[in-house]
Design an enzyme around this catalytic site. Sequence first.
Site, PDB file in Angstrom:
ATOM      1  CD  GLU A 109      26.759  20.211  27.565  1.00  0.00           C
ATOM      2  OE1 GLU A 109      26.813  21.274  28.209  1.00  0.00           O
ATOM      3  OE2 GLU A 109      26.467  19.123  28.097  1.00  0.00           O
ATOM      4  CE1 TYR A 145      30.052  22.401  31.472  1.00  0.00           C
ATOM      5  CE2 TYR A 145      28.825  23.321  29.610  1.00  0.00           C
ATOM      6  CZ  TYR A 145      28.967  22.365  30.603  1.00  0.00           C
ATOM      7  OH  TYR A 145      28.062  21.351  30.704  1.00  0.00           O
ATOM      8  CG  ASP A 174      27.653  22.545  35.289  1.00  0.00           C
ATOM      9  OD1 ASP A 174      28.210  22.107  36.328  1.00  0.00           O
ATOM     10  OD2 ASP A 174      26.500  22.220  34.956  1.00  0.00           O
TER      11      ASP A 174
END
Length: 291
Positions: A37, A120, A138
């Site tokens: 990520e 996020y 996102d």
Amino acid sequence: MNDNPYSTAVLAWYQANARDLPWRDPDASPWSVLVSEIMLQQTPVVRVLPAWEAWLRRWPTPAALAAEPSGEAVRMWNRLGYPRRALNLHACARTIVERHGGEVPDDHAELLALPGVGPYTAAAVASFAFGQRHAVLDTNVRRVLARAVSGVQYPPKAQTRAEVALAEALLPEEPAVAARWAVAVMELGALVCTARSPACPSCPIAADCAWRAAGRPAYDGPPRRGQTYAGTDRQVRGRLLAVLRDSPGPVAKPALDAVWDEPVQRERALDALVADGLVDPLDDGTYALPG
Ligand code: SF4
């Protein structure tokens, strides 16, 4: 229960079309998901794949990375761009070792408290690594929801509370289904509802898409700026860091000066790298990756 008007179709589409990415493997460790990520924040999948594999080979656990100097993380980051992320991952690894016994925490608030982890990334790791129910927003998800639900071509430039509320309202109740919905709608944005050429005829939710139903009206908001790179300070910083990464030890100033002709911009870029902790100026006038 797949309880939103799009989820049944999106989940079925994902089942048949999802890319086989290693961090989506059910056996992928939470650490490997966190690394993916952070890398994917600003770098495309094709460039992340080999870097992620090399990173996990070298540092399969947070403890393995935490045991090395942060400069090694910067060196390993290579050309993924936005290298502060390497320092953040290193700081994450140390925090995970010091505060969480070497295990990536599964609690959203504890994830959010890790260095460089924003809303996020915390939601993505909680959802993808631990199967929890979180709105994971996102740019891909924001674009799909803007089109399918709100009927506009692009979401606002900066994320709004209304977008978060919408994403939360759409979350299926069951945590495992919500987690799958999160990754599925993201994949739909990456592969079908792309920024420039959405493939509506092959989209599983075309029949329920508000933007398509409205005749795909053109965007009429503020100008959308593409990212430029050539000639920017970011490009200069990239060149300076490349010299340091490729050198086994400290580098003399002339070797750095050679990467860019324009001295004011070059010095500004070097100052920024030092200020960000990515480069250490040493007492003898040479420069090195952080120790
Ligand atoms: S129909 Fe087209 S615009 Fe609507 S969600 Fe699908 S790909 Fe995106």
